[in-house]
Design an enzyme around this catalytic site. Structure first.
Site, short mmCIF file in Angstrom:
data_model
loop_
_atom_site.label_atom_id
_atom_site.label_comp_id
_atom_site.label_asym_id
_atom_site.label_seq_id
_atom_site.Cartn_x
_atom_site.Cartn_y
_atom_site.Cartn_z
N GLU A 253 -24.90 -6.64 -69.82
CA GLU A 253 -23.75 -6.86 -68.93
C GLU A 253 -22.55 -6.05 -69.43
O GLU A 253 -22.33 -5.95 -70.63
CB GLU A 253 -23.38 -8.35 -68.89
N ARG B 19 -36.78 1.12 -56.18
CA ARG B 19 -36.04 0.17 -55.34
C ARG B 19 -34.73 -0.19 -56.03
O ARG B 19 -34.73 -0.78 -57.11
CB ARG B 19 -36.92 -1.07 -55.16
N LYS C 239 -35.18 4.87 -50.25
CA LYS C 239 -35.55 5.29 -48.89
C LYS C 239 -35.76 6.81 -48.89
O LYS C 239 -36.61 7.28 -49.65
CB LYS C 239 -34.49 4.79 -47.90
N THR D 9 -29.01 2.99 -51.01
CA THR D 9 -30.22 2.56 -51.71
C THR D 9 -30.75 3.80 -52.42
O THR D 9 -30.35 4.92 -52.11
CB THR D 9 -31.32 2.10 -50.73
N TYR E 28 -30.56 -7.26 -72.28
CA TYR E 28 -29.36 -7.67 -71.52
C TYR E 28 -28.23 -6.68 -71.80
O TYR E 28 -28.02 -6.30 -72.94
CB TYR E 28 -28.91 -9.08 -71.92
N ASP F 8 -22.09 3.89 -45.86
CA ASP F 8 -23.36 3.37 -46.36
C ASP F 8 -24.45 4.36 -45.96
O ASP F 8 -24.89 4.39 -44.82
CB ASP F 8 -23.59 1.99 -45.74
#
Ligand SMILES: *Cc1c(COP(=O)(O)O)cnc(C)c1O
Length: 493
Positions: free
Chosen positions: A81, A294, A288, A285, A79, A256
């Site tokens: 954060e 991903r 692509k 992303t 973790y 984007d």
């Protein structure tokens, strides 16, 4: 580091690397099979399917074994954060190194002032971008005005007012049917609920973006956020012009580049066509045309950096550290000179595919392409996009249906098929192969007819392919795929 992408495919670039990847994957599948064999089976079957299909889906690609293997690690178990060096959990020193390296590669690759690599997907990156704009332009000035350090210090009454201000801002983005994305203000998506939204489209005659109309819409609507970028527009965008429009109305420009980040990374899009120097924020992303894992990331100017870094807790929880690690590997690959060759081939191949269609009298939205997308209008074949998509799939050609501007068949049936070249370019396809793909597609569609409904009208959904056409197409595409195998040295035991 091995230069992975000059050869037709990465694994063939290095026999020793293929042998090691084969050992790694075979062993991993054995370990998985000892717990849940059906998942190992599905994974093997997916590799076989990917190897055997003519993948023309514009948003998909094949990541390298190094990228894929990076994701199966214990970095997943931590973790973290917070931001680099400022975590809400102890023991994050390795995640700090991973995230810092991924961000550094992203900044260097794209020439960005700041990079935030935590977003789990493109949609997450856009949400971080939108909330960062609202934080920078609404929340920060309000806190200064009210003399509070953060929103927790506000009275109920001040907080209520601020909440309403967030929801009262305007966004102007490209409409979905012109090629925009659902996160650019489509009502069913949260972006259409966060903002008052209007869309700009393309010229109904040419299918091209008309900057004068975008400017006119911006002057009238006065958005706080101008969104540029697309999922299904087969042309380049002039981002310098978009920035001028944004500046004129005091909007923040967010681009984007989820679809075309690989063409930006590979310097096919430069100058006015490179969004990064022009936009306040650029989101993308990573899976692509960029050919990574991903995921998503946000690039920002210094001005927006602090707001973007609040992605957690604004939108995100703990980062996917194993995926951030894979982003670092993929971005390192994209910084190699060979990635520029790859990106140029993506664009060259899209031209070959478009020319292949045009020389066979098929109709293309905007009459061609200058990016990685070709949008075929199938109405000339007497078919809907849905029929064309299914008929092509029956013949082993994987695409997706897509609206064309002012589509008479609506968003479900559509009149278009979208093709993209990044994946098959990774396999090594070039001009001749993409011309052959155009020939095969035209052959299937010219030999497909809509069925007749009970009322005597042509169906929008069902169709019949002439005998033998699907089989001969499958045989022809198998021949192409055999010539350019996916992960050629990789054998599973
Ligand atoms: C694909 C895409 C996204 C969403 O990416 P996900 O990773 O599927 O969430 C966002 N914007 C554009 C323009 C896209 O093409």
């Amino acid at each position: 580091m091995t230069d992975v992408s000059t050869a037709a495919s990465y694994v063939s670039a290095d026999d020793d690397m293929s042998a090691r990847a084969s050992t790694a994957y075979s062993a991993a599948l054995d370990v998985i099979a000892s717990v849940e064999p059906r998942i190992a089976d599905a994974s093997r079957a997916e590799l076989a399917d990917q190897r055997a299909s003519l993948k023309l889906i514009a948003s998909e690609n094949y990541a390298s074994p190094a990228v894929l293997l990076t994701m199966s690690s214990w970095l997943s178990d931590k973790y973290a954060e917070g931001t680099i060096g400022h975590r809400f959990y102890a023991g994050c020193q390795n995640v700090d190194s991973v995230e810092a390296l991924a961000a550094e590669h992203a900044r260097e690759l794209f020439g960005a002032e700041h990079a935030y690599v935590q977003p789990h997907s493109g949609i997450d990156a856009n949400l971080v971008g939108f909330w960062a704009i609202l934080a920078h332009r609404i929340e920060t000035p309000a806190l200064e005005r009210l003399g509070a350090k953060n929103v927790n210090e506000l009275s109920e009454e001040d907080w209520e007012k601020l909440r309403h201000e967030f929801g009262d801002q305007r966004m102007l983005g490209m409409s979905l049917d012109a090629g925009g994305h659902l996160t650019h203000g489509f009502r069913p998506n949260i972006s259409g609920k966060m903002f008052h939204q209007r869309s700009y489209g393309t010229d109904p005659g040419t299918g091209l973006l008309d900057y004068d109309r975008v400017a006119a819409a911006a002057r009238e609507f006065r958005p706080m956020v101008l969104v540029a970028g697309y999922s299904a527009y087969p042309r380049r965008v002039n981002f310098a012009k978009m920035r001028e429009i944004a500046d004129e109305v005091g909007a923040t420009l967010m681009v984007d580049m989820a679809h075309f980040a690989g063409l930006v990374a590979g310097k096919v899009f430069t100058g006015d066509e490179d969004p990064v120097p022009h936009a306040h924020l650029t989101t993308t992303t990573t899976h692509k045309s960029l050919r990574g894992p991903r995921g998503g990331l946000v690039l920002a100017t210094e001005e927006y950096a602090a707001s973007v870094d609040r992605g957690c807790p604004m939108v995100l929880g703990g980062p996917l550290s194993h995926v951030m690690a894979a982003k670092a590997v993929a971005l390192a690959e994209a910084r190699q000179p060979s990635f520029r060759e790859y990106a140029q081939r993506i664009a060259d191949n899209a031209k070959s595919l478009a020319d292949g269609f045009l020389s066979r009298d098929a109709e293309l939205v905007t009459g061609g392409t200058d990016n990685h997308i070709v949008l075929l209008d199938v109405s000339g074949f007497g078919l809907t996009g849905r029929q064309a998509e299914s008929a092509l799939l029956d013949a082993g050609v994987v695409t997706n249906r897509n609206s064309v501007p002012a589509d008479p068949n609506g968003a479900w049936y559509t009149s278009g098929i979208r093709f993209g070249t990044p994946a098959l370019t990774t396999r090594g396809f070039g001009h001749d192969e993409f011309d052959r793909v155009a020939e095969l597609v035209v052959d299937v569609l010219s030999n497909t007819t809509p069925n007749t409904t009970k009322s005597g009208a042509p169906s929008k959904a069902t169709y019949t392919i002439a005998d033998g056409v699907a089989d001969r197409t499958k045989a022809a595409s198998a021949e192409l795929l055999d010539k350019y195998p996916l992960y050629p040295g990789l054998t599973l035991t």
